[in-house]
Design an enzyme around this catalytic site. Structure first.
Site, short mmCIF file in Angstrom:
data_model
loop_
_atom_site.label_atom_id
_atom_site.label_comp_id
_atom_site.label_asym_id
_atom_site.label_seq_id
_atom_site.Cartn_x
_atom_site.Cartn_y
_atom_site.Cartn_z
N GLU A 121 12.80 71.68 41.40
CA GLU A 121 13.30 72.84 40.67
C GLU A 121 12.87 72.79 39.20
O GLU A 121 12.74 71.73 38.61
CB GLU A 121 14.83 72.89 40.78
CG GLU A 121 15.23 73.26 42.20
CD GLU A 121 16.73 73.26 42.45
OE1 GLU A 121 17.15 73.97 43.37
OE2 GLU A 121 17.47 72.55 41.76
N CYS A 134 12.93 73.39 31.51
CA CYS A 134 13.35 72.06 31.97
C CYS A 134 12.51 71.74 33.21
O CYS A 134 12.59 72.45 34.21
CB CYS A 134 14.84 72.12 32.30
SG CYS A 134 15.48 70.58 32.96
N CYS A 141 14.79 60.67 43.01
CA CYS A 141 14.80 59.67 41.93
C CYS A 141 15.10 58.31 42.56
O CYS A 141 15.86 58.23 43.51
CB CYS A 141 15.90 60.03 40.92
SG CYS A 141 15.85 59.03 39.41
N CYS A 145 22.28 57.19 39.50
CA CYS A 145 23.39 57.45 38.59
C CYS A 145 24.47 58.20 39.38
O CYS A 145 24.17 59.17 40.07
CB CYS A 145 22.91 58.25 37.38
SG CYS A 145 21.55 57.41 36.55
N CYS A 148 25.11 62.10 39.13
CA CYS A 148 23.93 62.97 39.14
C CYS A 148 23.57 63.37 40.56
O CYS A 148 23.45 62.52 41.44
CB CYS A 148 22.76 62.25 38.47
SG CYS A 148 21.21 63.13 38.63
N GLY A 200 14.22 63.52 38.48
CA GLY A 200 13.39 62.33 38.36
C GLY A 200 13.51 61.61 37.04
O GLY A 200 14.03 62.14 36.05
N GLU A 201 13.05 60.36 37.04
CA GLU A 201 13.03 59.54 35.83
C GLU A 201 11.60 59.55 35.30
O GLU A 201 10.72 58.90 35.87
CB GLU A 201 13.51 58.12 36.18
CG GLU A 201 13.28 57.07 35.10
CD GLU A 201 13.73 57.48 33.71
OE1 GLU A 201 14.92 57.75 33.50
OE2 GLU A 201 12.87 57.53 32.81
N SER A 232 13.59 62.79 28.53
CA SER A 232 14.89 62.15 28.71
C SER A 232 14.76 60.98 29.68
O SER A 232 14.24 61.13 30.78
CB SER A 232 15.89 63.17 29.25
OG SER A 232 17.11 62.52 29.59
N SER A 254 19.91 58.91 28.21
CA SER A 254 21.15 59.14 28.95
C SER A 254 22.06 57.95 28.71
O SER A 254 22.02 56.97 29.43
CB SER A 254 20.84 59.27 30.44
OG SER A 254 20.09 60.43 30.65
N PHE A 255 22.87 58.05 27.68
CA PHE A 255 23.66 56.90 27.26
C PHE A 255 24.96 56.81 28.06
O PHE A 255 25.20 55.84 28.75
CB PHE A 255 23.93 57.00 25.76
CG PHE A 255 24.13 55.66 25.13
CD1 PHE A 255 23.11 54.73 25.12
CD2 PHE A 255 25.35 55.31 24.56
CE1 PHE A 255 23.29 53.47 24.55
CE2 PHE A 255 25.54 54.06 23.99
CZ PHE A 255 24.52 53.14 23.98
N HIS A 256 25.79 57.82 27.91
CA HIS A 256 26.93 58.08 28.81
C HIS A 256 28.09 57.09 28.83
O HIS A 256 29.10 57.36 29.49
CB HIS A 256 26.46 58.27 30.25
CG HIS A 256 25.43 59.34 30.44
ND1 HIS A 256 25.43 60.52 29.72
CD2 HIS A 256 24.36 59.43 31.28
CE1 HIS A 256 24.40 61.27 30.12
NE2 HIS A 256 23.75 60.63 31.06
N ASN A 331 28.72 68.68 34.95
CA ASN A 331 28.51 69.79 35.89
C ASN A 331 28.80 69.30 37.30
O ASN A 331 28.09 68.43 37.81
CB ASN A 331 27.06 70.29 35.80
CG ASN A 331 26.80 70.92 34.45
OD1 ASN A 331 27.51 71.81 34.02
ND2 ASN A 331 25.78 70.42 33.76
N CYS A 374 22.22 71.07 34.14
CA CYS A 374 21.79 69.68 34.11
C CYS A 374 22.42 68.87 35.22
O CYS A 374 23.62 68.89 35.41
CB CYS A 374 22.26 69.06 32.81
SG CYS A 374 20.94 68.63 31.76
N1 SAH Z 1 16.25 61.01 34.69
C1 SAH Z 1 16.31 61.38 33.34
C2 SAH Z 1 16.18 62.85 33.10
C3 SAH Z 1 16.89 63.82 34.02
S1 SAH Z 1 18.57 64.15 33.88
C4 SAH Z 1 17.58 60.86 32.73
O1 SAH Z 1 18.44 60.38 33.46
O2 SAH Z 1 17.70 60.91 31.52
C5 SAH Z 1 18.89 65.06 32.38
C6 SAH Z 1 20.28 64.77 31.81
O3 SAH Z 1 21.33 65.33 32.62
C7 SAH Z 1 20.56 63.27 31.75
O4 SAH Z 1 21.18 62.93 30.56
C8 SAH Z 1 21.50 63.10 32.91
O5 SAH Z 1 22.24 61.91 32.78
C9 SAH Z 1 22.32 64.35 32.85
N2 SAH Z 1 23.06 64.66 34.07
C10 SAH Z 1 22.79 64.28 35.33
N3 SAH Z 1 23.71 64.78 36.18
C11 SAH Z 1 24.59 65.49 35.44
C12 SAH Z 1 25.75 66.27 35.76
N4 SAH Z 1 26.13 66.41 37.00
N5 SAH Z 1 26.38 66.89 34.76
C13 SAH Z 1 25.94 66.78 33.48
N6 SAH Z 1 24.85 66.08 33.13
C14 SAH Z 1 24.19 65.42 34.09
FE1 SF4 Z 2 17.68 59.81 38.14
FE2 SF4 Z 2 18.27 60.78 35.68
FE3 SF4 Z 2 19.74 61.49 37.81
FE4 SF4 Z 2 19.90 59.00 36.86
S1 SF4 Z 2 20.49 60.90 35.78
S2 SF4 Z 2 19.71 59.56 39.04
S3 SF4 Z 2 17.78 58.64 36.22
S4 SF4 Z 2 17.57 61.95 37.49
#
Ligand code: SAH
Ligand code: SF4
Length: 398
Positions: A121, A134, A141, A145, A148, A200-201, A232, A254-256, A331, A374
């Site tokens: 997508e 985006c 991936c 996480c 995600c 993807g990463e 990212s 993606s610190f979180h 989300n 996202c």
């Molecule tokens: N794989 C990379 C880039 C893709 S994700 C990464 O992890 O950084 C883009 C951003 O959306 C990242 O910060 C990810 O952690 C965040 N993200 C993933 N799932 C999400 C969700 N369900 N709600 C909000 N943000 C989310």
């Molecule tokens: Fe992969 Fe980024 Fe999702 Fe983590 S947040 S599973 S690295 S796409």
């Protein structure tokens, strides 16, 4: 929610199916995605004299990436027989747009199909001062996480450089943003920024992403400034310094979480490279890439990482790093094991960060009605998915 429901939008969303049939000979290499050096080599290999190679690269490049032309025969400043040689040796192919959905807020989501029948997508987000695309770097991936949606899919494969830059090109097609040959560039641009925040990463597809971004940043073509591209990463430490020197775009991380214990659960790559290791690497990034600051992405998960104490720990941890903290309200997706933090909680968290001197924008969820936000991206056709129970177990939530 089932897959069928997933792709069937409710009013006022519009969906056009705009499958573009591409008449391409089987088996020829795609010219889209070759870097300038690779294109030069390829042109020499089909008989272009060395002395002419540079000029031919410039000409072909401008047709492909400045004017968006898809037919060698339209490259009118090339000799007819050279055009025929090109057509006999290469194809000009983009991923195929299978469907397009437009959200009530103007966000567009494209489902695109790549070789092998896989789908990813791509999301276009219009804002008053910019338009951000985006894009995805992998189908699925390898990382998992726990918040995600993409992380619930297994990695299918890396996208090629052509498939990555092709996402930018097909969005420009849809936005009608290629200048007519001979006319000026569009200004301001509808597609002005790119974020590698789709599926993807990106740093686990380093070469593909690097080559695609080099093409997108090239001045004679799509010509996006490196400051308008944000990569990212979840924190692939060994590749971060390489991204600074070989790509040079902006970085988001993606610190979180603010403790290893919590980050291990949310972003499991933390077990390999923990918070301290990651931060040490990030401290070097702005200097190596000559960029101003790093974006720390922080997804707001109710009762998991959203306390005032977390906010205070966060500002302490990143001390000394030029940074902006982007708070992302979680989300939700079908089966997700977390809830979005309450609005008041998010604001209180933002306030602490802001008072410590950092910009702390709260990301407005866009395109929620079409599941374009996202972390919600997924491929409706990939069946290799994990169960809800498995996701919860891996996140240590059961
Ligand atoms: N794989 C990379 C880039 C893709 S994700 C990464 O992890 O950084 C883009 C951003 O959306 C990242 O910060 C990810 O952690 C965040 N993200 C993933 N799932 C999400 C969700 N369900 N709600 C909000 N943000 C989310
Ligand atoms: Fe992969 Fe980024 Fe999702 Fe983590 S947040 S599973 S690295 S796409």
């Amino acid at each position: 929610m089932t897959d069928a429901e997933h792709t069937t939008p409710a009013a006022p969303i519009t969906q056009d199916v705009m499958t573009i049939p591409r008449k391409v000979p089987e088996g020829l290499p795609n010219i889209i995605g070759l870097t300038r050096d690779a294109l030069r080599e390829a042109l020499v290999a089909i008989g272009t004299p060395e002395k002419q190679a540079r000029m031919r690269v410039n000409q072909v490049w401008a047709w492909l990436y400045h004017w968006g032309v898809r037919d060698f025969d339209k490259m009118t400043n090339l000799a007819k027989d050279f055009r025929a040689t090109l057509a006999a040796n290469f194809i000009i192919a983009l991923p195929e747009v299978v469907s397009k959905q437009v959200s009530s807020d103007g966000t567009r989501k494209y489902l695109v199909r790549i070789a092998g029948g896989h789908e990813v997508e791509v999301v276009y987000i219009p804002e008053t001062d910019r338009g951000t695309l985006c894009i995805s770097s992998q189908v699925g991936c390898t990382l998992t996480c726990s918040f995600c949606h993409t992380g619930t899919q297994k990695l299918v494969r890396n996208l090629t450089a052509g498939e990555i830059v092709g996402q930018i090109m097909l969005a420009r097609d849809d936005l009608g943003e290629w200048p007519e040959p001979g006319t000026r560039k569009y200004d301001p641009r509808l597609l002005s920024n790119v974020v590698l925040m789709g599926m993807g990463e990106p740093l686990y597809n380093f070469e593909g992403v690097r080559d695609a971004m080099k093409i997108a940043m090239d001045n004679e073509g799509i010509s996006l400034s490196r400051r308008r591209i944000t990569l990212s990463t979840s924190g692939v430490v060994p590749e971060i310094a390489r991204a600074a020197t070989e790509i040079g775009c902006l970085l988001a991380v993606s610190f979180h979480a603010t403790t290893d214990e919590v980050r291990d659960k949310l972003v499991p790559i933390n077990k390999r490279w923990n918070i301290e290791t990651l931060l040490n690497t990030l401290r070097e990034y702005p200097r190596l890439s000559n960029s101003e600051r790093i974006t720390f992405e922080y997804v707001m998960l109710k009762d998991v990482n959203d306390s005032d104490a977390d906010a205070r720990r966060l500002v302490k941890l990143i001390q000394g790093i030029p940074a902006k903290i982007n708070l992302i309200p979680f989300n939700e997706w079908p089966g997700s094991p977390y809830e979005r933090s309450d609005w008041a909680r998010i604001e209180s968290f933002a306030e602490i960060i802001y008072k410590a001197g950092y910009a702390s924008p709260i990301r407005t969820p866009r395109g929620e009605d079409i599941m374009a936000a996202c972390g919600q991206l997924k491929s409706a056709t990939e069946r290799a998915r994990k169960s809800r129970k498995q996701i919860a177990a891996e996140a240590g939530l059961d």
